[in-house]
Design an enzyme around this catalytic site. Sequence first.
Site, PDB file in Angstrom:
ATOM      1  CD  GLU A  22     -40.988 -30.033 -40.056  1.00  0.00           C
ATOM      2  OE1 GLU A  22     -41.545 -29.833 -41.052  1.00  0.00           O
ATOM      3  OE2 GLU A  22     -40.774 -28.924 -39.432  1.00  0.00           O
ATOM      4  CD  GLU A  55     -42.510 -24.224 -40.432  1.00  0.00           C
ATOM      5  OE1 GLU A  55     -43.031 -24.669 -41.618  1.00  0.00           O
ATOM      6  OE2 GLU A  55     -42.073 -24.953 -39.675  1.00  0.00           O
TER       7      GLU A  55
HETATM    8  O1  LIG Z   1     -39.655 -27.132 -43.194  1.00  0.00           O
HETATM    9  C1  LIG Z   1     -40.436 -26.989 -42.182  1.00  0.00           C
HETATM   10  O2  LIG Z   1     -39.983 -26.878 -41.111  1.00  0.00           O
HETATM   11  C2  LIG Z   1     -41.782 -27.116 -42.325  1.00  0.00           C
HETATM   12  O3  LIG Z   1     -42.524 -27.474 -41.171  1.00  0.00           O
HETATM   13  C3  LIG Z   1     -42.601 -27.122 -43.624  1.00  0.00           C
HETATM   14  O4  LIG Z   1     -43.609 -27.911 -43.591  1.00  0.00           O
HETATM   15  C4  LIG Z   1     -41.896 -27.835 -44.598  1.00  0.00           C
HETATM   16  O5  LIG Z   1     -41.027 -28.970 -44.488  1.00  0.00           O
HETATM   17 MG    MG Z   2     -41.445 -26.853 -39.523  1.00  0.00          MG
END
Ligand SMILES: O=C(O)C(=O)[C@H](O)CO
Ligand code: MG
Length: 260
Positions: A241, A144
């Site tokens: 998120e 990521e």
């Molecule tokens: O920070 C982020 O965007 C994530 O997806 C990672 O898992 C760490 O939080």
């Molecule tokens: Mg993330």
Amino acid sequence: MPKFSANLSFLYQDLPFLDRFAAAARDGFMGLEYLGPYAEPKEMVVDALKANGLTQVLFNLPSGDWAGGERGIACLPDRVDEFRDGVAAALDYAAVLDCKRLNVISGLVPKDDADLETLERVLVDNLRYAAPRMADAGIKLLIEPINLRDMPGFFLSTTDHAERILEKVGSDNLYIQYDFYHMQIMQGDLMQTFERLMDRIAHVQLADNPGRNEPGTGEINYGFILSELDRLGYDGWVGCEYRPKAGTTEGLGWMRLYRM
Ligand SMILES: O=C(O)C(=O)[C@H](O)CO
Ligand SMILES: [Mg+2]
């Protein structure tokens, strides 16, 4: 219609970890993700998932001393043994939780050793080690890119770099976790890039910018993005998120709009 996954490292922070499962299910989430389940006994996590009819969508490989400020260890030359132990631990939990995606957090560039070529070689070697083991278990391995404003010094911060890593690793079991929030900060052009890389994207995440709060609180047009994901035939999960502004349940109005 998007499948939304609740990121329990961000949502329902007022509840103990395992109580967040039921809260997410009550709010209509079908899937869950979080940094990692490693602090909990596997059986208790499985029970919480099953009791609430939830899918374990994704979690991260062990990422070093998170509370102490580390942000992954995958590019760190002196942590290769620990990375490999983490692969085994993640596979162990993923088998029990029936989780089909595992994300690698690349790590921060060490202040006293910024030899980027070495860090890149270590990351590539680690991913070459992990990708086939994940494939044998039917699990997709992801990396990521994360924005440098929130995580100064993070090793992997753009899709161009992620593509280079994918190419160097040369595995068909390595994918990108495309987080719209990070990518808005680092590069913009969100859907053109998504569409170009779609074959190699195995998970997406959302939050608005600025603030990393709910969709609709900032500049990112999630109405457009979510309908484009449908139009393009993205059949993966959309990880929520973000930091709820008012409380997780109270702030879910945006999601109900897209569920109808
Ligand atoms: O920070 C982020 O965007 C994530 O997806 C990672 O898992 C760490 O939080
Ligand atoms: Mg993330």
